[in-house]
Design a protein around this motif. Structure first.
Motif, PDB file in Angstrom:
ATOM      1  N   SER A 117       0.581  -1.220   0.375  1.00  0.00           N
ATOM      2  CA  SER A 117       0.076   0.317  -0.089  1.00  0.00           C
ATOM      3  C   SER A 117       0.837   0.835  -0.472  1.00  0.00           C
ATOM      4  O   SER A 117       1.911   1.343   0.569  1.00  0.00           O
ATOM      5  CB  SER A 117      -0.925  -0.303   1.515  1.00  0.00           C
ATOM      6  OG  SER A 117      -2.248  -1.334   1.338  1.00  0.00           O
ATOM      7  N   VAL A 118       0.692   2.025  -0.883  1.00  0.00           N
ATOM      8  CA  VAL A 118       1.151   3.554  -0.733  1.00  0.00           C
ATOM      9  C   VAL A 118       0.662   4.961   0.024  1.00  0.00           C
ATOM     10  O   VAL A 118      -0.711   4.546  -1.035  1.00  0.00           O
ATOM     11  CB  VAL A 118       1.744   3.703  -2.344  1.00  0.00           C
ATOM     12  CG1 VAL A 118       2.389   4.657  -2.930  1.00  0.00           C
ATOM     13  CG2 VAL A 118       2.459   3.366  -3.247  1.00  0.00           C
ATOM     14  N   ALA A 119       0.971   5.593   0.662  1.00  0.00           N
ATOM     15  CA  ALA A 119      -0.166   5.854   2.055  1.00  0.00           C
ATOM     16  C   ALA A 119       0.837   7.198   1.686  1.00  0.00           C
ATOM     17  O   ALA A 119       2.026   7.969   1.144  1.00  0.00           O
ATOM     18  CB  ALA A 119       0.339   5.409   2.832  1.00  0.00           C
ATOM     19  N   LEU A 144       5.122  -5.107   4.688  1.00  0.00           N
ATOM     20  CA  LEU A 144       4.296  -6.036   5.319  1.00  0.00           C
ATOM     21  C   LEU A 144       2.776  -5.240   5.198  1.00  0.00           C
ATOM     22  O   LEU A 144       2.619  -4.783   5.843  1.00  0.00           O
ATOM     23  CB  LEU A 144       4.987  -6.796   6.122  1.00  0.00           C
ATOM     24  CG  LEU A 144       6.782  -6.654   5.380  1.00  0.00           C
ATOM     25  CD1 LEU A 144       6.996  -6.887   7.180  1.00  0.00           C
ATOM     26  CD2 LEU A 144       7.440  -7.884   4.993  1.00  0.00           C
ATOM     27  N   ALA A 145       1.801  -6.365   5.570  1.00  0.00           N
ATOM     28  CA  ALA A 145       0.735  -6.312   6.077  1.00  0.00           C
ATOM     29  C   ALA A 145       0.879  -6.208   7.335  1.00  0.00           C
ATOM     30  O   ALA A 145       1.544  -6.673   8.009  1.00  0.00           O
ATOM     31  CB  ALA A 145      -0.515  -7.585   6.167  1.00  0.00           C
ATOM     32  N   SER A 146      -0.092  -4.509   7.882  1.00  0.00           N
ATOM     33  CA  SER A 146       0.556  -3.866   9.415  1.00  0.00           C
ATOM     34  C   SER A 146      -0.381  -3.092   9.547  1.00  0.00           C
ATOM     35  O   SER A 146      -1.471  -2.636   8.307  1.00  0.00           O
ATOM     36  CB  SER A 146       1.950  -3.483   9.596  1.00  0.00           C
ATOM     37  OG  SER A 146       1.788  -2.624   9.140  1.00  0.00           O
ATOM     38  N   PRO A 147      -0.938  -2.935  10.562  1.00  0.00           N
ATOM     39  CA  PRO A 147      -2.134  -1.779  10.724  1.00  0.00           C
ATOM     40  C   PRO A 147      -1.603  -0.615  10.508  1.00  0.00           C
ATOM     41  O   PRO A 147      -0.150  -0.120  10.143  1.00  0.00           O
ATOM     42  CB  PRO A 147      -1.689  -1.956  12.871  1.00  0.00           C
ATOM     43  CG  PRO A 147      -1.453  -3.508  12.953  1.00  0.00           C
ATOM     44  CD  PRO A 147      -0.430  -3.428  12.273  1.00  0.00           C
ATOM     45  N   GLY A 148      -1.783   0.599  10.404  1.00  0.00           N
ATOM     46  CA  GLY A 148      -1.576   1.599  10.189  1.00  0.00           C
ATOM     47  C   GLY A 148      -2.481   2.720   9.359  1.00  0.00           C
ATOM     48  O   GLY A 148      -3.645   2.950   9.742  1.00  0.00           O
ATOM     49  N   GLY A 149      -1.814   3.918   9.929  1.00  0.00           N
ATOM     50  CA  GLY A 149      -2.888   5.252   9.919  1.00  0.00           C
ATOM     51  C   GLY A 149      -2.627   6.716   8.709  1.00  0.00           C
ATOM     52  O   GLY A 149      -3.149   7.446   8.312  1.00  0.00           O
ATOM     53  N   TRP A 150      -2.184   6.173   8.393  1.00  0.00           N
ATOM     54  CA  TRP A 150      -1.752   6.855   6.824  1.00  0.00           C
ATOM     55  C   TRP A 150      -2.579   6.268   5.609  1.00  0.00           C
ATOM     56  O   TRP A 150      -3.421   5.822   5.621  1.00  0.00           O
ATOM     57  CB  TRP A 150      -0.897   6.061   6.027  1.00  0.00           C
ATOM     58  CG  TRP A 150       0.273   6.688   6.959  1.00  0.00           C
ATOM     59  CD1 TRP A 150       1.065   6.967   8.175  1.00  0.00           C
ATOM     60  CD2 TRP A 150       1.686   7.165   5.877  1.00  0.00           C
ATOM     61  NE1 TRP A 150       2.048   7.606   9.059  1.00  0.00           N
ATOM     62  CE2 TRP A 150       3.124   7.284   7.602  1.00  0.00           C
ATOM     63  CE3 TRP A 150       2.815   7.442   5.313  1.00  0.00           C
ATOM     64  CZ2 TRP A 150       4.361   7.983   7.118  1.00  0.00           C
ATOM     65  CZ3 TRP A 150       4.171   8.234   4.935  1.00  0.00           C
ATOM     66  CH2 TRP A 150       5.074   7.868   6.052  1.00  0.00           C
ATOM     67  N   ASN A 151      -2.761   7.277   5.141  1.00  0.00           N
ATOM     68  CA  ASN A 151      -4.129   8.119   3.783  1.00  0.00           C
ATOM     69  C   ASN A 151      -3.541   7.104   2.932  1.00  0.00           C
ATOM     70  O   ASN A 151      -2.507   7.121   1.501  1.00  0.00           O
ATOM     71  CB  ASN A 151      -3.762   8.717   3.450  1.00  0.00           C
ATOM     72  CG  ASN A 151      -4.714  10.146   4.431  1.00  0.00           C
ATOM     73  OD1 ASN A 151      -5.712  10.156   5.099  1.00  0.00           O
ATOM     74  ND2 ASN A 151      -3.619  10.896   5.120  1.00  0.00           N
ATOM     75  N   LEU A 152      -4.544   5.714   1.800  1.00  0.00           N
ATOM     76  CA  LEU A 152      -4.016   4.699   1.272  1.00  0.00           C
ATOM     77  C   LEU A 152      -4.181   5.001   0.140  1.00  0.00           C
ATOM     78  O   LEU A 152      -5.406   6.078  -0.613  1.00  0.00           O
ATOM     79  CB  LEU A 152      -4.591   4.086   1.430  1.00  0.00           C
ATOM     80  CG  LEU A 152      -4.311   2.909   2.707  1.00  0.00           C
ATOM     81  CD1 LEU A 152      -4.685   1.204   2.621  1.00  0.00           C
ATOM     82  CD2 LEU A 152      -3.152   3.182   2.759  1.00  0.00           C
ATOM     83  N   VAL A 153      -3.312   5.835  -1.056  1.00  0.00           N
ATOM     84  CA  VAL A 153      -3.640   6.158  -2.430  1.00  0.00           C
ATOM     85  C   VAL A 153      -3.600   5.404  -3.251  1.00  0.00           C
ATOM     86  O   VAL A 153      -3.688   5.469  -4.994  1.00  0.00           O
ATOM     87  CB  VAL A 153      -2.870   7.245  -2.678  1.00  0.00           C
ATOM     88  CG1 VAL A 153      -3.003   8.994  -2.366  1.00  0.00           C
ATOM     89  CG2 VAL A 153      -1.370   6.664  -3.040  1.00  0.00           C
ATOM     90  N   GLY A 154      -2.634   3.762  -3.711  1.00  0.00           N
ATOM     91  CA  GLY A 154      -2.658   3.353  -4.482  1.00  0.00           C
ATOM     92  C   GLY A 154      -2.344   1.681  -3.991  1.00  0.00           C
ATOM     93  O   GLY A 154      -1.678   1.209  -2.365  1.00  0.00           O
TER      94      GLY A 154
END
Length: 235
Positions: free
Chosen positions: A165-167, A178-188
């Motif tokens: 995920s690009v954010a 890697l798959a993980s929790p995250g709070g960034w804005n996903l754009v692609g």
């Protein structure tokens, strides 16, 4: 550039060279990293560059703090920045920009007043510098993002952000290795293998590298090995 040394732990010193985050810092930090590695040799356990600092972990069995500080001062005397051709590698990273894998594109459009296509264009038209690695293995903090795209992190982080995920967060951008929790804005999403246990250093990206995100269509994304599973609504 100014040198300030702070104790971070009994065997760790924080070397501060700058007070502000700027792209021009990195050639100095990389040059400092080279000089410190040469000066400390096998007395160095780890050295981690970041936006404005280097964290130096030394072998307490071989050095005391006073000697470590003296070695730092000697290593950085007369320091000059690395020339651009030696500062890092250049990468082009394919990205599929789509609402299904970049569910915050519409949120960013609303926050910025730009259309979704303009958000994508601004994000992909710029070359980014890798400032630091952290949060997760291979997670590279890059910037500086165009001010028009700067946006705060999500108020409630997602429980699971898919790998690739690009954010965007504030004036930084990144791709989750890697798959993980995250709070960034996903754009692609990118199919690039950002983290590989069999790769020297594990991470595709390293501080000082330059990155450009290249938009690709869905078919090309899948051909390159990308996972097009949509981001879960309850993630």
């Amino acid at each position: 550039m100014k040198l300030h040394i702070e104790r971070a732990a009994v065997d760790t010193l924080m070397i501060r060279l700058f007070d502000r985050i700027e792209e021009g810092n990195m050639p100095w930090l990389l040059a400092a990293s080279q000089q410190l590695r040469r000066q400390f040799g096998d007395q160095l356990i780890d050295l981690v560059p970041s936006y404005t600092t280097l964290m130096l972990h030394y072998d307490l069995r071989q050095l005391d703090e006073i000697t470590a500080r003296q070695l730092i001062t000697t290593a950085l005397a007369g320091l000059q920045p690395l020339p651009p051709e030696h500062a890092g590698r250049e990468h082009e990273i394919a990205v599929w920009y789509d609402i299904s894998v970049g569910p915050d594109l519409e949120r960013l459009s609303g926050l910025t007043g730009l259309s979704v296509s303009q958000v994508i264009a601004l994000h992909s038209d710029q070359e980014y510098q890798v400032f630091a690695l952290g949060f997760a293995p291979g997670f590279a903090y890059m910037g500086l993002l165009d001010e028009q795209l700067a946006a705060p992190r999500l108020a409630t982080p997602r429980k699971r952000v898919p790998a690739g995920s690009v954010a965007i967060a504030e004036r930084q951008t990144a791709a989750y290795p890697l798959a993980s929790p995250g709070g960034w804005n996903l754009v692609g999403r990118t199919p690039a293998p950002l983290f590989d246990r069999n790769r020297d250093g594990y991470s595709l990206l390293r501080p000082g590298d330059r990155v450009r995100f290249v938009p690709v269509e869905h078919a090309e994304f899948v051909r390159l090995g990308g996972d097009d599973t949509p981001v879960s609504g309850d993630a």
